[in-house]
Design an enzyme around this catalytic site. Structure first.
Site, PDB file in Angstrom:
ATOM      1  N   TYR A  78       0.626  70.823  74.733  1.00 37.11           N
ATOM      2  CA  TYR A  78       1.002  70.915  72.919  1.00 37.11           C
ATOM      3  C   TYR A  78      -0.401  71.630  72.168  1.00 37.11           C
ATOM      4  CZ  TYR A  78       1.454  67.407  69.456  1.00 37.11           C
ATOM      5  OH  TYR A  78       1.919  67.015  68.575  1.00 37.11           O
ATOM      6  N   PHE A 103      15.072  82.733  45.367  1.00 38.91           N
ATOM      7  CA  PHE A 103      16.022  82.973  46.874  1.00 38.91           C
ATOM      8  C   PHE A 103      16.246  81.764  47.182  1.00 38.91           C
ATOM      9  CE2 PHE A 103      16.857  81.577  51.427  1.00 38.91           C
ATOM     10  CZ  PHE A 103      17.933  82.697  51.599  1.00 38.91           C
ATOM     11  N   THR A 104      17.447  81.493  47.748  1.00 34.59           N
ATOM     12  CA  THR A 104      18.224  80.175  48.116  1.00 34.59           C
ATOM     13  C   THR A 104      16.806  78.711  48.239  1.00 34.59           C
ATOM     14  OG1 THR A 104      19.039  79.957  49.409  1.00 34.59           O
ATOM     15  CG2 THR A 104      20.355  80.580  47.700  1.00 34.59           C
ATOM     16  N   ASP A 159       7.468  87.313  50.213  1.00 34.45           N
ATOM     17  CA  ASP A 159       8.556  86.907  50.878  1.00 34.45           C
ATOM     18  C   ASP A 159       8.682  88.026  52.507  1.00 34.45           C
ATOM     19  OD1 ASP A 159      10.890  85.908  52.978  1.00 34.45           O
ATOM     20  OD2 ASP A 159      10.882  84.755  51.465  1.00 34.45           O
ATOM     21  N   LYS A 202      14.945  87.263  61.061  1.00 38.32           N
ATOM     22  CA  LYS A 202      15.468  88.042  60.730  1.00 38.32           C
ATOM     23  C   LYS A 202      14.371  89.423  61.424  1.00 38.32           C
ATOM     24  CE  LYS A 202      16.328  85.458  57.330  1.00 38.32           C
ATOM     25  NZ  LYS A 202      15.998  83.697  57.553  1.00 38.32           N
ATOM     26  N   ARG A 252      26.878  85.071  48.333  1.00 39.18           N
ATOM     27  CA  ARG A 252      26.183  85.045  47.415  1.00 39.18           C
ATOM     28  C   ARG A 252      26.410  85.518  46.354  1.00 39.18           C
ATOM     29  NH1 ARG A 252      21.958  83.627  50.854  1.00 39.18           N
ATOM     30  NH2 ARG A 252      23.022  81.990  49.997  1.00 39.18           N
ATOM     31  N   PHE A 299      25.979  75.860  48.726  1.00 34.08           N
ATOM     32  CA  PHE A 299      27.025  76.567  49.440  1.00 34.08           C
ATOM     33  C   PHE A 299      26.658  76.332  51.090  1.00 34.08           C
ATOM     34  CE2 PHE A 299      23.753  79.255  51.383  1.00 34.08           C
ATOM     35  CZ  PHE A 299      22.307  78.387  50.476  1.00 34.08           C
TER      36      PHE A 299
HETATM   37  N1  PM9 Z   1      18.167  83.712  54.272  1.00 38.16           N
HETATM   38  C1  PM9 Z   1      19.903  84.289  54.969  1.00 38.16           C
HETATM   39  O1  PM9 Z   1      20.652  84.453  55.463  1.00 38.16           O
HETATM   40  C2  PM9 Z   1      19.391  82.617  56.033  1.00 38.16           C
HETATM   41  C3  PM9 Z   1      19.132  80.844  55.197  1.00 38.16           C
HETATM   42  S1  PM9 Z   1      21.044  81.058  53.769  1.00 38.16           S
HETATM   43  C4  PM9 Z   1      21.796  80.767  54.006  1.00 38.16           C
HETATM   44  O2  PM9 Z   1      19.648  85.243  54.548  1.00 38.16           O
HETATM   45  C5  PM9 Z   1      14.229  84.630  52.197  1.00 38.16           C
HETATM   46  C6  PM9 Z   1      14.261  86.619  52.331  1.00 38.16           C
HETATM   47  C7  PM9 Z   1      15.797  84.830  53.234  1.00 38.16           C
HETATM   48  C8  PM9 Z   1      15.479  83.162  54.185  1.00 38.16           C
HETATM   49  C9  PM9 Z   1      17.073  82.671  54.563  1.00 38.16           C
HETATM   50  C10 PM9 Z   1      14.786  82.585  54.459  1.00 38.16           C
HETATM   51  C11 PM9 Z   1      14.402  81.693  54.840  1.00 38.16           C
HETATM   52  C12 PM9 Z   1      13.900  82.979  53.002  1.00 38.16           C
HETATM   53  N2  PM9 Z   1      13.212  84.059  52.698  1.00 38.16           N
HETATM   54  O3  PM9 Z   1      16.646  80.593  56.489  1.00 38.16           O
HETATM   55  O4  PM9 Z   1      14.159  79.107  56.386  1.00 38.16           O
HETATM   56  O5  PM9 Z   1      16.937  84.865  53.570  1.00 38.16           O
HETATM   57  O6  PM9 Z   1      14.466  80.865  57.981  1.00 38.16           O
HETATM   58  O7  PM9 Z   1      14.586  81.221  55.609  1.00 38.16           O
HETATM   59  C13 PM9 Z   1      19.144  83.551  55.046  1.00 38.16           C
HETATM   60  P1  PM9 Z   1      15.099  80.536  56.997  1.00 38.16           P
END
Ligand code: PM9
Length: 463
Positions: free
Chosen positions: A78, A130-131, A221, A264, A388, A455
């Site tokens: 843990y 970014f979203t 980021d 990523k 997008r 979305f």
């Molecule tokens: N990006 C993408 O597909 C997955 C979620 S939206 C469909 O591009 C950036 C630049 C991203 C991102 C996620 C996140 C969030 C932060 N910054 O998905 O929470 O492209 O791990 O990261 C997606 P998490």
């Protein structure tokens, strides 16, 4: 003419395939039924109904044998897991940050950062939104301001480093609002919604030189940091003889901290972190991580996940891997450009973005051309992509009006180490075929519109 045997231009996969997953094709009738049932939203399709899945590069990566071996030495204690110590040291070594806070994925880190670094009413300038990032900034009272260079909003304009921050826009905002009213500058490497466009080292240096004397923090980021580093190595003067690892070190020497989605460039299926130099900020982050993620030594990840991401981060720095990665995407882009398909140029680091405004000029933006195009591409060939554009941009939380982005795109996102050049050919052929009867694509309207990040789960029907 695209030459598949030009290994400098389009390097072969620098790996052998050890494990495979069977994919199947389904009939066009089945696809028509599936997309209708999914409310014309590719997020709502079943994975098994997709032939080539280019929805996202997030968490869809193939791990290496070394990462899988790492999974077997997960220390699932843990607290104080050895895999955490490995991950912490890896992040410190690669990026040069003093403190690391693990999170379950990127938005976990965004949540923590936005809570501890934004006071309600403060501005958060960024190189395009970014979203999930903007969601957390706004949910914590921040006011997002887009300060990316103008060229980034012009899909067809082929100039390098379209992800750069416009220093004049940043300076104007600071002059108008005062440095004390800027929470921090959010600098994404690369810029996802601009088409995976990189930021130049020169720009990072200049932003830091401007912000540091004013006491404004620059938080990156760093989700696609290795892809960004490749573009610097390839295209920015003075970096051709530097390794990707050296370039990454310099990039982050200009940052005060970073959020990371390990899904990523961490080349894993889940995980993330927040990193920073500031001791006080770190103290606050540790207070919140236990509330939202878990102990500061796992942050929502299993020990085995932390081991995999530590190894994946190092693999993403291998020059042969990252060159192949970016150039495979360029291959798909080149095939489409050669056939006259409108895409965002230049091709970025993780995806090829179809320009839906030029692809479907007969569909007005309030009838969601990119959403309609993504659905049509699925029906055409079983290729899953992602909108997008205006749907992803959502509504202004204050006015309730739609944000209307200049870029209205469909993203063909390439998972890491998953698909081959032949798959890219199939995708290219499908898009080219669809382009020939693009007039058949019809606009859409909402039948269900969620309030947050619409979305992901919205549903549509044909007008
Ligand atoms: N990006 C993408 O597909 C997955 C979620 S939206 C469909 O591009 C950036 C630049 C991203 C991102 C996620 C996140 C969030 C932060 N910054 O998905 O929470 O492209 O791990 O990261 C997606 P998490």
């Amino acid at each position: 003419m695209v030459d598949v045997f030009d290994l400098k231009k389009y390097p072969a996969e620098p790996f052998k395939i050890k494990t495979v997953e069977t994919v199947k094709t389904i009939t066009k009738e089945h696809r028509e039924k599936a997309i209708k049932e999914a409310g014309y939203n590719t997020f709502l399709l079943k994975s098994e109904d997709c032939y080539i899945d280019l929805l996202t590069d997030s968490g869809t990566n193939a791990m290496s044998d070394k990462q899988w071996a790492g999974m077997m030495i997960g220390d699932e204690a843990y607290a104080g897991s050895r895999n955490w110590l490995h991950l912490e040291k890896t992040v410190q070594d690669i990026f040069g940050f003093k403190h690391v806070v693990p999170t379950h994925q990127g938005r976990g880190a965004e949540n923590l950062l936005s809570r501890i670094a934004i006071k309600p009413g403060q501005y958060v300038p960024g190189n395009m939104y970014f979203t999930t990032t903007r969601y957390h900034q706004e949910a914590n009272g921040g006011i997002f301001v887009d300060i990316i260079r103008d060229e980034a909003h012009d899909a067809g304009l082929n100039v390098p480093f379209k992800g750069d921050i416009c220093l004049d826009k940043l300076k104007k905002l600071v002059d108008e609002k005062g440095a004390e009213n800027i929470a921090y500058v959010c600098l994404a490497v690369t810029v996802n919604l601009a088409g995976g466009q990189p930021v130049s080292m020169k720009n990072m240096r200049e932003v830091s030189e401007y912000c540091r004397p004013l006491g404004i923090k620059v938080m990156y980021d760093c989700t696609r940091f290795a892809e960004n580093a490749f573009f610097i190595q390839e295209q920015e003067e003075g970096y051709q003889d530097k390794s990707i690892a050296e370039i990454v070190k310099e990039m982050f020497s200009y940052a005060d901290g970073a959020t990371m989605s390990g899904k990523k460039d961490g080349i894993v299926n889940i995980g993330g972190f927040l990193a920073m130099n500031d001791d006080e900020l770190f103290g606050k982050a540790k207070e919140f991580v236990v509330v939202f993620e878990g102990m500061p030594s796992y942050g929502g990840m299993a020990g085995r996940d932390m081991e995999a991401i530590a190894i994946g981060l190092k693999e993403s720095l291998q020059d042969s891997y990252i060159e192949y990665r970016v150039k495979q995407i360029r291959y798909l882009g080149d095939r489409l450009l050669e056939a006259g398909i409108p895409i965002i140029e230049p091709v970025g680091g993780h995806a090829v973005f179809l320009d839906a405004k030029r692809f479907c000029p007969h569909i007005p933006q309030d009838q969601f051309p990119a959403q309609a195009l993504a659905a049509a591409l699925y029906v055409e060939a079983g290729v899953r992509s992602m909108e997008r554009g205006i749907v992803s941009a959502g509504r202004d939380p204050k006015t309730g009006e739609n944000h209307v982005p200049k870029l209205e795109t469909v993203r063909l996102t390439i998972p890491r180490r998953v698909y081959t050049y032949k798959h890219m050919d199939i995708v290219a052929d499908a898009v080219i075929k669809l382009y020939k009867h693009k007039e058949d694509i019809r606009g859409l309207k909402f039948v269900y519109e969620p309030k947050q990040l619409r979305f992901f789960t919205a549903r549509f029907e044909h007008i």
